[in-house]
Write an enzyme that holds these catalytic residues in place. Structure first.
Site, short mmCIF file in Angstrom:
data_model
loop_
_atom_site.label_atom_id
_atom_site.label_comp_id
_atom_site.label_asym_id
_atom_site.label_seq_id
_atom_site.Cartn_x
_atom_site.Cartn_y
_atom_site.Cartn_z
N ARG A 1 2.36 -11.29 5.85
CA ARG A 1 3.81 -11.38 5.72
C ARG A 1 4.57 -10.72 6.87
O ARG A 1 5.80 -10.72 6.87
CB ARG A 1 4.25 -10.82 4.37
CG ARG A 1 3.67 -11.66 3.23
CD ARG A 1 4.10 -11.17 1.88
NE ARG A 1 5.55 -11.21 1.71
CZ ARG A 1 6.18 -10.74 0.65
NH1 ARG A 1 5.50 -10.17 -0.32
NH2 ARG A 1 7.48 -10.83 0.56
N PRO B 1 0.83 -1.21 0.00
CA PRO B 1 0.00 0.00 0.00
C PRO B 1 0.87 1.26 0.00
O PRO B 1 1.82 1.36 0.76
CB PRO B 1 -0.78 -0.10 1.31
CG PRO B 1 -0.63 -1.52 1.75
CD PRO B 1 0.66 -2.01 1.19
N GLU B 2 0.55 2.19 -0.89
CA GLU B 2 1.27 3.46 -0.97
C GLU B 2 0.32 4.59 -0.56
O GLU B 2 -0.78 4.32 -0.09
CB GLU B 2 1.81 3.64 -2.40
CG GLU B 2 2.72 2.47 -2.82
CD GLU B 2 3.25 2.58 -4.24
OE1 GLU B 2 3.41 3.70 -4.73
OE2 GLU B 2 3.50 1.53 -4.85
#
Ligand SMILES: [Zn+2]
Length: 268
Positions: free
Chosen positions: A107, A2-3
């Site tokens: 992750r 996500p940016e």
């Protein structure tokens, strides 16, 4: 990962549901990383005063303290009526209205930290972050100067967060293609630097309007999908014709990251 547009979408979705709510309890399900969430206990009984964003970080203000959330590679943060037993659930904050703020991270690169308000000494990337690209602080002239002086490829500079905040692999590739700049270019001249400045603002604003780019795990704060994926011109488009010149998009490695470009529009 996500940016800025994805994190901003989550922020806008969560803010009206979080403001004024008190954190009444918390659970850490990630037994392998309990220390990472240790200070969360101090969030108990604190009221959420603001939900803001800096770069890719979500900042939940609790008055004297602040909850800093980074979604890492695969993190998701969402509200649920009842605390769901979803896979990879790392932490849950119980809110005074009976809802739950759930942090899921397959992750484990994401982080959820409680800090003294504004004290980012344990978060060096946040502490040294450049201006917000959609604010007036991201002014053209300082940008032209830093692009001319800074060492390193333009892609690495965009990813570093130091000269401008919130850009990751997707929006770096998209902005460079729009500005017709090769990702390995360095010491940019005034005109390309100004084109890049505009391209960064354009691509991020458009992506926010589309609620971000949805890829494997990203969902916004209400678990909806963003649809900017259809607007991507180079990222993930290997082999498809460039929209400007029809040369097939190629994928190379720059700054250790898979990088997409048009070799005709973006010449070194
Ligand atoms: Zn092209």
């Amino acid at each position: 990962m996500p940016e800025l547009p994805e994190v901003e979408t989550i922020r806008r979705d969560l803010e009206p549901h979080l403001l004024g709510r008190r954190i009444v309890g918390f659970h850490v399900a990630d037994v392998r990383a309990r220390s990472k969430y240790r200070r969360l206990a101090n969030a108990r009984n604190q009221t959420i005063r603001a939900v803001s964003r800096r770069g890719k970080y979500l900042l939940v203000s609790l008055g004297d303290t602040e909850l800093v959330v980074h979604l890492g590679m695969s993190g998701r943060l969402f509200l649920a009526e009842s605390a769901p037993m979803v896979k990879h659930r790392r932490a849950v904050l119980d809110l005074s209205d009976g809802s739950h703020l759930v942090f899921v991270d397959r992750r484990r690169f994401g982080t959820l930290q409680l800090v003294e308000a504004g004290d980012y000494s344990t978060l060096p990337t946040l502490a040294r972050m450049g201006p917000e690209p959609l604010s007036t602080e991201f002014a053209p002239e300082p940008w032209v100067t830093s692009m001319a002086r800074a060492n390193g490829s333009v892609k690495a500079l965009l990813l570093s967060q130091r000269l401008v905040a919130g850009i990751g692999n997707i929006y770096a590739d998209e902005a460079l293609h729009r500005a017709r700049i090769h990702p390995l270019a360095h010491h940019l001249g005034r005109r390309p630097a100004l084109r890049l400045h505009q391209a960064i603002r354009d691509v991020l604003s458009e992506a926010i309007a589309h609620r971000g780019t949805t890829f494997s795990l990203h969902r916004d704060g209400l678990m909806n999908e963003g649809d900017f994926y259809a607007e991507l011109r180079v990222f993930g488009q290997t082999g498809t014709p460039c929209r400007r010149c029809e040369t097939p998009i190629v994928k190379v490695r720059v700054a250790g990251r898979g990088t997409h470009l048009c070799t005709r529009c973006q010449q070194p």
